[in-house]
Design a protein around this motif. Structure first.
Motif, mmCIF file in Angstrom:
data_model
loop_
_atom_site.group_PDB
_atom_site.id
_atom_site.type_symbol
_atom_site.label_atom_id
_atom_site.label_comp_id
_atom_site.label_asym_id
_atom_site.label_seq_id
_atom_site.Cartn_x
_atom_site.Cartn_y
_atom_site.Cartn_z
ATOM 1 N N SER A 1 13.350 -6.385 -0.981
ATOM 2 C CA SER A 1 12.901 -5.450 0.047
ATOM 3 C C SER A 1 11.871 -6.054 1.001
ATOM 4 O O SER A 1 11.588 -5.481 2.043
ATOM 5 N N SER B 1 4.997 2.363 5.878
ATOM 6 C CA SER B 1 5.539 2.422 4.534
ATOM 7 C C SER B 1 5.056 3.690 3.864
ATOM 8 O O SER B 1 4.096 4.317 4.312
ATOM 9 N N ASP C 1 5.682 3.189 -2.136
ATOM 10 C CA ASP C 1 6.051 1.789 -1.941
ATOM 11 C C ASP C 1 4.915 0.836 -2.290
ATOM 12 O O ASP C 1 5.146 -0.350 -2.516
ATOM 13 N N TRP C 2 3.688 1.338 -2.316
ATOM 14 C CA TRP C 2 2.528 0.455 -2.395
ATOM 15 C C TRP C 2 2.258 -0.134 -3.780
ATOM 16 O O TRP C 2 2.046 -1.350 -3.875
ATOM 17 N N HIS D 1 6.624 -2.675 -2.562
ATOM 18 C CA HIS D 1 8.025 -2.587 -2.154
ATOM 19 C C HIS D 1 8.255 -3.266 -0.813
ATOM 20 O O HIS D 1 9.314 -3.848 -0.575
#
Length: 807
Positions: A801, A632, A636-637, A641
């Motif tokens: 997601s 990832s 995103d963290w 996500h």
């Protein structure tokens, strides 16, 4: 005529007949009378100035406010005057009292067990949270009896310690040594291979090993509590901080397996705790406690960096704090040059020398334990390998001759073995690839042969030793092709020539010629014949005049991410990447040598291994031709996500999904923006002469905010510029600072607010606690393990997601 008597009433009452002495009021004891305001003459100052004595704010001139003294400080300043004029006494330079936890008055020795209990009542909440943490970390910890995720790596490294076999990994050794120690204490013999997804046999005490490593996860919770206390947060905020660390399913999940992350997180938490403890000793510089916590801060830095190199991020936080602290002291004109130098010396010793010594000590122990030959030998220098038990270097003939079969080791830091394989370059000449490879196999073997225009080598002819200045052909043993270079551009190092393998035993040209140039020999003296292990060589291409070089440039996936070998047109005699030595040497016609008296210095081995680690870590870049469903991106963290499946997802398998408790991750991320916005608003209002906080509140707001924000910043931003592949678990140390910021924002706007009643604060705390407990309980299965078909567990996909329900 006498005047009449006049009666004057002075307004005094008759003394109490029960007392024979004059009553003189004395100031109350400063330890007990904390609300009494002293009445002092105001003939030279206003009432406001008499009420408030000021010092500079902490952590920088940005505070710029005043600090309101506590009753303790007013008492010390006014009454402990040492026979001096109290109105002319210099102000104390306690610049740190306005930010962290204020110094606590010493308690009298307890006279009973009951009194001892009540004096230590403040430790009861962290004890309860620690017990709860034991339950969450240990509950169902052995439910999955298969090798989960990176247990395949770190369990195997622990096995190498038990078998004392040298291995190579991109991480420093402390965490893996602790894995090996856990295995030793659990009775594991190191025989299991830890293949991913394979079931643990009865001979592997994997549950005991997991429990020992999960203990580091248990320790995170009390450290979070005491850090919040040392940061000067309210009891409400301390409880929320401990609860968020206790109830986050991401921290919980990563702590329950044979991994390094629980140790990394523990030492990160420990470093921040020691830093806050040291900060709160600043009012008594160079005391025993001051030295203790400064030293422990440095030792913690060394420990966290010895587990993973991302420990350097918390080191950066301590470094920035220290620079600001010393800058403030530099501006203190009352501090002597001698004291300035003592502060600098203390920081240099405790925060630079001590961490380096701890880091180096972990490698020293690593080398001492792993004294047998193993799969990671080729990453180290030839001399280091010669001292490992079980290798074949002791059989190496000492002097190289024509017809000898050899391997060539590049002597640059992190250098590998000269290597070739049947695959060809997809660009350039399309000839057979030549690389540097860090593992031993037959593709590293070369034969030393004479030039094409010289008599062919005869296996039973006279022995001809290799000497300085000889021009030779190096033939690849498995493919019989010759080491070759030409004017084709190298695939990565565009300024150099490509090196390839070309021809065979009968086909070749003068572009196969390499001239041997001796640099030196560690034995010293004049070098006549080339020796294995000790002689450093350079290989000059006879036709082009370039030098064989391997400088840790990594080839793309078509080159298997191996190190590029090129021919450098620049003749730099000091370029260590053009230095080579003969490592393995086979020749039945020559006697065996004796290499055991050649010792490799520790500092050289230490530096060599660290460069190799960094080189290999930088090679962990995403492969554009291969999708990594576990990877990832950093952005995103913060808002989760995408989570990370830690094992197979079949219906019959226990399933673990690495993600965070949503309210903690989302709330902590939002709090970062709220804190920055609040700071901007406060600064704008201050410029317009509004006063929203007194000096201590402002100092505390800045201090805690800087610890939390810069800790988060230093742990998150580097991943944005890294080229390596990243995963969700890389955010887990960063999350801690976001949680501290979350607690700080809640504390500042709610729990420490003077406008809200205690009832309102209690309601807010209760609601937040309920949300934390509810969301933890809702998602606890992702950490404790999901049994059966995933479709039967409803309501886990709060974001589209997340790939929880995908097959």
């Amino acid at each position: 005529m006498k005047p009449g008597a006049v009666a004057v009433d002075f307004g005094t009452n008759d003394p109490d007949p029960a007392f024979d002495f004059e009553q003189v009021p004395y100031p109350n004891n400063h330890w007990t009378s904390i609300n009494r305001e002293e009445d002092l003459p105001l003939h030279y100052m206003s009432e406001e100035k008499a009420r408030r004595r000021v010092v500079k704010g902490p952590l920088g001139a940005a505070s710029g406010g005043e600090y309101e003294y506590t009753e303790k400080e007013r008492y010390v300043d006014y009454y402990d005057d040492e026979s001096k004029d109290v109105y002319n006494k210099p102000r104390p330079s306690s610049a740190r009292l306005g930010s962290g936890r204020l110094p606590q008055p010493p308690l009298p020795p307890p006279t009973s067990l009951r009194e001892f209990f009540f004096q230590n009542l403040e430790h009861l909440p962290p004890i309860i949270y620690t017990l709860l943490s034991c339950w969450t970390r240990f509950h169902k910890i052995g439910a999955s009896n298969i090798v989960v995720w990176d247990e395949a790596h770190f369990g195997k490294f622990g096995s190498h310690y038990l078998k004392r076999e040298f291995y190579f990994d991109v991480h420093p050794p402390l965490g893996k040594m602790l894995v090996g120690l856990a295995g030793l204490l659990a009775g594991y013999d190191g025989s299991f291979e830890f293949k991913s997804g394979e079931a643990y046999p009865d001979s592997v005490p994997y549950v005991a090993m997991r429990v020992m490593l999960a203990t580091f996860g248990v320790g995170m919770v009390p450290l979070a509590w005491y850090t919040a206390v040392e940061l000067g947060m309210s009891q409400w905020a301390c409880h929320l901080t401990a609860m968020m660390v206790l109830l986050d399913v991401g921290w919980l999940c990563i702590s329950r397996f044979i991994l390094l992350d629980s140790m990394l997180l523990f030492f990160t938490f420990l470093t921040v705790f020691c830093l806050t403890k040291f900060h709160n000793q600043q009012y008594q510089s160079f005391s025993i406690d001051w030295w203790l916590w400064l030293f422990l801060t440095g030792a913690s830095i060394g420990a966290v960096t010895s587990v993973k190199m991302i420990g350097l991020f918390v080191t950066a936080l301590v470094g920035v704090y220290t620079v600001e602290d010393l800058w403030e002291k530099f501006g203190d004109t009352k501090m002597t040059i001698r004291d300035q130098a003592k502060h600098w010396g203390a920081r240099i010793f405790c925060l630079i020398i001590v961490p380096i010594l701890v880091f180096m000590a972990s490698f020293k122990i690593h080398f001492m334990v792993l004294n047998h030959s193993g799969p990671g030998d080729a990453q180290m220098s030839s001399l280091f390998q010669a001292n490992l038990e079980g290798n074949d270097f002791a059989k190496n003939p000492l002097e190289i001759a024509y017809g000898s079969k050899i391997t060539l080791k590049n002597m640059g830091w992190g250098g590998g073995l000269l290597h070739s394989h049947v695959q060809t370059y997809p660009v350039g000449s399309n000839q057979q690839q030549v690389t540097c490879y860090h593992y031993k196999d037959s593709n590293n073997e070369w034969t030393v042969l004479p030039r094409w225009d010289e008599p062919a080598y005869l296996p039973h002819g006279d022995i001809r030793y290799l000497k300085d200045g000889d021009v030779i052909i190096l033939r690849h043993v498995p493919t019989t092709r010759n080491l070759h270079s030409h004017t084709v551009v190298a695939p990565v190092s565009k300024l150099n020539h490509e090196v390839s393998c070309y021809g065979n035993e009968t086909i070749g040209d003068n572009h196969d010629y390499w001239q041997v140039e001796v640099v030196d020999d560690i034995k010293g003296g004049t070098v006549d014949r080339i020796h294995s292990l000790t002689t450093r060589l350079r290989f000059k291409h006879k036709a082009l005049g370039c030098y064989l070089r391997a400088a840790n440039a990594i080839l793309p996936q078509w080159g298997f991410k191996q190190v590029e070998v090129s021919c450098d047109k620049e003749n730099n005699p000091k370029d260590i990447h053009t230095y080579w030595n003969v490592e393995s040497h086979w020749n039945d016609r020559l006697p065996n040598g004796n290499t055991k008296f050649y010792k490799s210095p520790f500092l050289r081995d230490f530096w060599h291994l660290n460069v190799a680690m960094m080189t290999s870590n930088n090679a962990l870049i995403p492969d554009p031709d291969k999708e990594d469903i576990l990877a990832s991106k950093p952005f995103d963290w913060p808002l989760i996500h995408l989570g990370l499946r830690m094992c197979g997802w079949s219906d019959s398998q226990m399933k673990y999904y690495l993600m965070g408790t949503p309210v903690i991750w989302w709330g902590s991320t939002i709090s970062l923006g709220v804190a920055i916005l609040a700071l901007a608003v406060y600064l704008l209002r201050a410029q317009r002469k509004y006063k929203d906080m007194d000096a201590r509140e402002w100092d505390h707001f800045l201090y805690v905010g800087k610890i939390a924000f810069f800790g988060w910043f230093f742990h998150f931003v580097p991943f944005l510029i890294m080229g390596r592949v990243t995963y969700l678990h890389h955010y887990l140390p960063t999350l801690y600072f976001a949680v501290l910021m979350f607690s700080h924002v809640l504390d500042h706007f709610i729990f420490s607010s003077k406008k809200l009643t205690t009832r309102t604060k209690s309601i807010v705390f209760g609601v937040l606690s309920f949300i934390l407990i509810f969301t933890f309980w809702w998602f606890k299965g992702v950490a404790f393990g999901i049994v059966g078909p995933i479709g039967e567990h409803k309501g886990l996909q709060w974001r589209k997601s997340w790939n929880i329900y995908e097959n």
